[in-house]
Design a protein around this motif. Structure first.
Motif, PDB file in Angstrom:
ATOM      1  N   THR A 228       0.828  -1.193   0.000  1.00 53.27           N
ATOM      2  CA  THR A 228       0.000   0.000   0.000  1.00 53.27           C
ATOM      3  C   THR A 228       0.870   1.254   0.000  1.00 53.27           C
ATOM      4  OG1 THR A 228      -0.115   0.192   2.418  1.00 53.27           O
ATOM      5  CG2 THR A 228      -1.764  -1.212   1.346  1.00 53.27           C
ATOM      6  N   VAL A 229       0.196   2.392  -0.178  1.00 49.21           N
ATOM      7  CA  VAL A 229       0.833   3.697  -0.052  1.00 49.21           C
ATOM      8  C   VAL A 229      -0.021   4.553   0.873  1.00 49.21           C
ATOM      9  CG1 VAL A 229       1.951   3.661  -2.307  1.00 49.21           C
ATOM     10  CG2 VAL A 229      -0.379   4.571  -2.093  1.00 49.21           C
ATOM     11  N   SER A 230       0.622   5.540   1.492  1.00 41.64           N
ATOM     12  CA  SER A 230      -0.102   6.563   2.230  1.00 41.64           C
ATOM     13  C   SER A 230       0.387   7.923   1.754  1.00 41.64           C
ATOM     14  CB  SER A 230       0.115   6.424   3.740  1.00 41.64           C
ATOM     15  OG  SER A 230       1.459   6.705   4.078  1.00 41.64           O
ATOM     16  N   VAL A 231      -0.511   8.898   1.759  1.00 40.31           N
ATOM     17  CA  VAL A 231      -0.161  10.255   1.345  1.00 40.31           C
ATOM     18  C   VAL A 231      -0.683  11.225   2.395  1.00 40.31           C
ATOM     19  CG1 VAL A 231      -0.238  11.998  -0.463  1.00 40.31           C
ATOM     20  CG2 VAL A 231      -0.428   9.573  -1.073  1.00 40.31           C
ATOM     21  N   GLU A 264      -1.782  -1.251  -7.559  1.00 33.60           N
ATOM     22  CA  GLU A 264      -2.348  -2.123  -8.576  1.00 33.60           C
ATOM     23  C   GLU A 264      -1.230  -2.953  -9.191  1.00 33.60           C
ATOM     24  OE1 GLU A 264      -4.416   0.440 -11.255  1.00 33.60           O
ATOM     25  OE2 GLU A 264      -6.071   0.810  -9.854  1.00 33.60           O
ATOM     26  N   PRO A 265      -1.551  -4.098  -9.810  1.00 35.15           N
ATOM     27  CA  PRO A 265      -0.504  -4.951 -10.385  1.00 35.15           C
ATOM     28  C   PRO A 265       0.408  -4.172 -11.328  1.00 35.15           C
ATOM     29  CG  PRO A 265      -2.609  -6.092 -10.387  1.00 35.15           C
ATOM     30  CD  PRO A 265      -2.893  -4.694  -9.952  1.00 35.15           C
ATOM     31  N   GLY A 266       1.716  -4.291 -11.091  1.00 36.36           N
ATOM     32  CA  GLY A 266       2.694  -3.631 -11.936  1.00 36.36           C
ATOM     33  C   GLY A 266       2.898  -2.160 -11.652  1.00 36.36           C
ATOM     34  N   GLU A 267       2.194  -1.606 -10.692  1.00 32.05           N
ATOM     35  CA  GLU A 267       2.262  -0.178 -10.406  1.00 32.05           C
ATOM     36  C   GLU A 267       3.414   0.123  -9.448  1.00 32.05           C
ATOM     37  OE1 GLU A 267      -1.176   3.174  -9.667  1.00 32.05           O
ATOM     38  OE2 GLU A 267      -1.211   1.369  -8.420  1.00 32.05           O
ATOM     39  N   GLN A 268       4.080   1.258  -9.664  1.00 25.60           N
ATOM     40  CA  GLN A 268       5.127   1.711  -8.767  1.00 25.60           C
ATOM     41  C   GLN A 268       4.512   2.545  -7.639  1.00 25.60           C
ATOM     42  OE1 GLN A 268       8.429   0.771  -8.935  1.00 25.60           O
ATOM     43  NE2 GLN A 268       7.542  -0.588 -10.495  1.00 25.60           N
ATOM     44  N   PRO A 269       5.146   2.544  -6.448  1.00 30.39           N
ATOM     45  CA  PRO A 269       4.546   3.260  -5.315  1.00 30.39           C
ATOM     46  C   PRO A 269       4.242   4.730  -5.585  1.00 30.39           C
ATOM     47  CG  PRO A 269       6.269   1.803  -4.543  1.00 30.39           C
ATOM     48  CD  PRO A 269       6.323   1.756  -6.032  1.00 30.39           C
ATOM     49  N   ARG A 270       5.153   5.460  -6.244  1.00 28.21           N
ATOM     50  CA  ARG A 270       4.897   6.883  -6.493  1.00 28.21           C
ATOM     51  C   ARG A 270       3.667   7.074  -7.382  1.00 28.21           C
ATOM     52  NH1 ARG A 270       7.805  11.657  -6.294  1.00 28.21           N
ATOM     53  NH2 ARG A 270       9.728  10.568  -5.744  1.00 28.21           N
ATOM     54  N   ASP A 271       3.553   6.245  -8.418  1.00 30.16           N
ATOM     55  CA  ASP A 271       2.386   6.339  -9.302  1.00 30.16           C
ATOM     56  C   ASP A 271       1.103   6.015  -8.548  1.00 30.16           C
ATOM     57  OD1 ASP A 271       4.101   6.958 -11.405  1.00 30.16           O
ATOM     58  OD2 ASP A 271       4.321   4.853 -11.977  1.00 30.16           O
ATOM     59  N   ALA A 272       1.170   4.995  -7.678  1.00 27.61           N
ATOM     60  CA  ALA A 272      -0.009   4.627  -6.885  1.00 27.61           C
ATOM     61  C   ALA A 272      -0.407   5.760  -5.948  1.00 27.61           C
ATOM     62  CB  ALA A 272       0.270   3.356  -6.084  1.00 27.61           C
ATOM     63  N   ALA A 273       0.597   6.437  -5.340  1.00 24.34           N
ATOM     64  CA  ALA A 273       0.300   7.528  -4.422  1.00 24.34           C
ATOM     65  C   ALA A 273      -0.404   8.679  -5.143  1.00 24.34           C
ATOM     66  CB  ALA A 273       1.589   8.026  -3.773  1.00 24.34           C
ATOM     67  N   PRO A 303      -6.551 -14.559  11.439  1.00 28.63           N
ATOM     68  CA  PRO A 303      -5.121 -14.244  11.415  1.00 28.63           C
ATOM     69  C   PRO A 303      -4.868 -12.838  10.897  1.00 28.63           C
ATOM     70  CG  PRO A 303      -5.695 -15.646   9.555  1.00 28.63           C
ATOM     71  CD  PRO A 303      -6.925 -15.551  10.400  1.00 28.63           C
ATOM     72  N   PRO A 304      -3.745 -12.238  11.247  1.00 27.64           N
ATOM     73  CA  PRO A 304      -3.475 -10.857  10.846  1.00 27.64           C
ATOM     74  C   PRO A 304      -3.229 -10.730   9.344  1.00 27.64           C
ATOM     75  CG  PRO A 304      -1.552 -11.804  11.916  1.00 27.64           C
ATOM     76  CD  PRO A 304      -2.658 -12.795  12.072  1.00 27.64           C
ATOM     77  N   ARG A 305      -3.606  -9.581   8.816  1.00 31.79           N
ATOM     78  CA  ARG A 305      -3.299  -9.259   7.424  1.00 31.79           C
ATOM     79  C   ARG A 305      -2.139  -8.281   7.420  1.00 31.79           C
ATOM     80  NH1 ARG A 305      -5.368  -5.613   3.466  1.00 31.79           N
ATOM     81  NH2 ARG A 305      -7.050  -4.897   4.832  1.00 31.79           N
ATOM     82  N   LEU A 306      -1.015  -8.709   6.873  1.00 30.82           N
ATOM     83  CA  LEU A 306       0.192  -7.891   6.883  1.00 30.82           C
ATOM     84  C   LEU A 306       0.189  -6.900   5.728  1.00 30.82           C
ATOM     85  CD1 LEU A 306       2.924 -10.530   7.731  1.00 30.82           C
ATOM     86  CD2 LEU A 306       2.201  -8.626   9.146  1.00 30.82           C
ATOM     87  N   VAL A 307       0.648  -5.705   6.035  1.00 36.88           N
ATOM     88  CA  VAL A 307       0.709  -4.623   5.060  1.00 36.88           C
ATOM     89  C   VAL A 307       2.123  -4.052   5.039  1.00 36.88           C
ATOM     90  CG1 VAL A 307      -0.120  -2.312   4.470  1.00 36.88           C
ATOM     91  CG2 VAL A 307      -1.722  -4.021   5.330  1.00 36.88           C
ATOM     92  N   GLU A 308       2.626  -3.799   3.841  1.00 38.75           N
ATOM     93  CA  GLU A 308       3.913  -3.126   3.654  1.00 38.75           C
ATOM     94  C   GLU A 308       3.625  -1.818   2.931  1.00 38.75           C
ATOM     95  OE1 GLU A 308       7.109  -4.206   0.585  1.00 38.75           O
ATOM     96  OE2 GLU A 308       7.711  -5.299   2.397  1.00 38.75           O
ATOM     97  N   GLU A 309       3.942  -0.703   3.570  1.00 37.93           N
ATOM     98  CA  GLU A 309       3.479   0.592   3.077  1.00 37.93           C
ATOM     99  C   GLU A 309       4.625   1.563   2.827  1.00 37.93           C
ATOM    100  OE1 GLU A 309      -0.478   2.372   4.214  1.00 37.93           O
ATOM    101  OE2 GLU A 309       0.866   3.451   5.573  1.00 37.93           O
ATOM    102  N   LEU A 348       1.363   5.406  10.464  1.00 37.86           N
ATOM    103  CA  LEU A 348       0.690   6.543   9.833  1.00 37.86           C
ATOM    104  C   LEU A 348       1.065   7.842  10.542  1.00 37.86           C
ATOM    105  CD1 LEU A 348      -2.916   5.175   9.120  1.00 37.86           C
ATOM    106  CD2 LEU A 348      -1.005   5.418   7.524  1.00 37.86           C
ATOM    107  N   ARG A 349       1.167   7.793  11.853  1.00 36.28           N
ATOM    108  CA  ARG A 349       1.548   8.990  12.602  1.00 36.28           C
ATOM    109  C   ARG A 349       2.979   9.408  12.258  1.00 36.28           C
ATOM    110  NH1 ARG A 349      -1.357   5.971  16.549  1.00 36.28           N
ATOM    111  NH2 ARG A 349       0.505   5.419  17.764  1.00 36.28           N
ATOM    112  N   GLU A 350       3.865   8.424  12.114  1.00 29.44           N
ATOM    113  CA  GLU A 350       5.229   8.724  11.715  1.00 29.44           C
ATOM    114  C   GLU A 350       5.255   9.365  10.324  1.00 29.44           C
ATOM    115  OE1 GLU A 350       9.416   8.953  11.608  1.00 29.44           O
ATOM    116  OE2 GLU A 350       8.022   8.677  13.294  1.00 29.44           O
ATOM    117  N   GLY A 351       4.407   8.874   9.416  1.00 28.81           N
ATOM    118  CA  GLY A 351       4.327   9.458   8.084  1.00 28.81           C
ATOM    119  C   GLY A 351       3.917  10.918   8.123  1.00 28.81           C
TER     120      GLY A 351
END
Length: 361
Positions: A228-231, A264-273, A303-309, A348-351
């Motif tokens: 994922t991404v956050s902005v 999205e599949p094949g998307e780079q983080p900056r483009d997704a943001a 079970p937990p759902r892991l996210v890398e952001e 998110l707070r750190e972001g």
């Protein structure tokens, strides 16, 4: 043979790491997964175990704040210790079988995994009976130095917390404390012993292999995390800076967040943001890469759902009018303290805090 799933998570905020341990512990207790080893790095943080003495933190609160070091009390054993970038932290979430239900044996086994890993680099290490952890040098030697801390917690033979192995750690941060309450000896790192930096991924693979061998477990590959991404969208500067918070619709959780979304599949983080920013607010603008990547677990599910952001930031004018997307039912422009109080994840707070600093430059 029982299984071991090793998750290599990268940076995890300490608060989010506690949540990960809790969720994986519940998952393991309910038999929804096998044994789990979480491998990660924390930002600079001091943790106090059940036996910790506050006077073993020798730095002032002002000095800790200047160094960006937080403090947490935990339910692990031991005194005060330091975690930070370049240090490999391992959290074994094991449900010990009947033949292994012995606390001392479990601690020895964890130590043995660290000792075997160091031996692969030609570093001879061991234990010192009167002091916890993994050491280089002998008990009566003036150059005895600690390279690995051990601090575990067991509840009905379910393990949590674990070890911290100094790889490329910033050793001067240990001067903020009396590590594990031991004044008679120093600390070291694999980098210092070898005279070179060591790839973290290389060490992770070695220690994962030794955990599987020592605990007689068969390794299985984990499912990939959700990416994922956050902005953080900001208007104004200084004391007038305001952060955009979006409220998710009730059926999506009903909590406040900054702009977030999946790649999205094949998307780079900056483009997704940039795409997520437009879809959720109607704003088309460049985004700033905060160079901040972290992992966490979504919500409180088992079970937990892991996210890398990946975190980004953007700025808009005071005249910009937000156009909500389908996921949210309300928005507010709030000051930074309010944003930090409402956001549910430490990452998110750190972001947000990084975004305010970067956009102020």
């Amino acid at each position: 043979m029982k299984t071991l799933t090793v998750y290599r998570l990268g940076r995890v905020e300490y608060e989010d790491g506690l949540q990960l341990m809790k969720l994986f512990g519940e998952t393991r207790r309910q038999g929804l997964c096998g044994d789990v080893l979480l491998l990660l790095e924390h930002p600079p943080v001091l943790t106090l175990g059940r036996a910790a003495k506050r006077f073993n933190i020798v730095a002032s609160d002002e000095s800790l704040a200047a160094e960006g070091v937080e403090t947490f009390e935990t339910d692990r054993g031991g005194d005060v210790t330091y975690h930070g970038p370049g240090q490999l932290v391992g959290y074994p979430i094991f449900l010990l079988p009947e033949g292994r239900q012995d606390v001392r044996r479990y601690v020895r086994d964890v130590e043995q995994c660290v000792i075997r890993t160091l031996a692969e680099y030609g570093v001879t290490s061991g234990t010192i009976p009167k002091w916890p952890g993994v050491w280089i040098g002998q008990e009566d030697s003036p150059d005895a130095r600690k390279i690995g801390a051990i601090g575990v917690h067991l509840a009905r033979w379910l393990t949590s917390h674990g070890f911290a192995l100094n790889i490329n750690t910033h050793l001067p941060h240990f001067n903020l404390i009396v590590p594990c309450g031991i004044r008679e000896a120093g600390v070291t790192s694999l980098q210092k012993e070898l005279g070179r930096s060591v790839p973290m991924a290389e060490v992770e693979e070695k220690i994962a292999r030794h955990f599987a061998d020592v605990f007689e477990l068969q390794r299985v590959e984990p499912a990939p995390p959700t990416r994922t991404v956050s902005v953080t969208l900001v208007r104004g500067k200084g004391a007038d800076a305001r952060v955009l918070l979006l409220r998710r619709r009730p059926e999506r959780g009903g909590f406040w967040q900054i702009v977030t979304g999946r790649l999205e599949p094949g998307e780079q983080p900056r483009d997704a943001a940039a795409r997520e920013l437009f879809e959720e607010t109607g704003l088309r603008t460049d985004v700033v890469d905060l160079e901040y990547r972290h992992a966490f677990a979504v919500g409180s599910v088992v079970p937990p759902r892991l996210v890398e952001e990946n975190g980004f930031a953007a700025r808009c004018t005071a005249e910009f009018e937000v156009r909500l997307g389908d996921e949210h039912d309300a928005y507010e422009w709030v000051d930074v303290p309010t944003a930090l109080a409402r956001l549910p994840f430490r990452g998110l707070r750190e972001g947000v805090q990084r975004a305010i600093r970067v956009l102020a430059e």
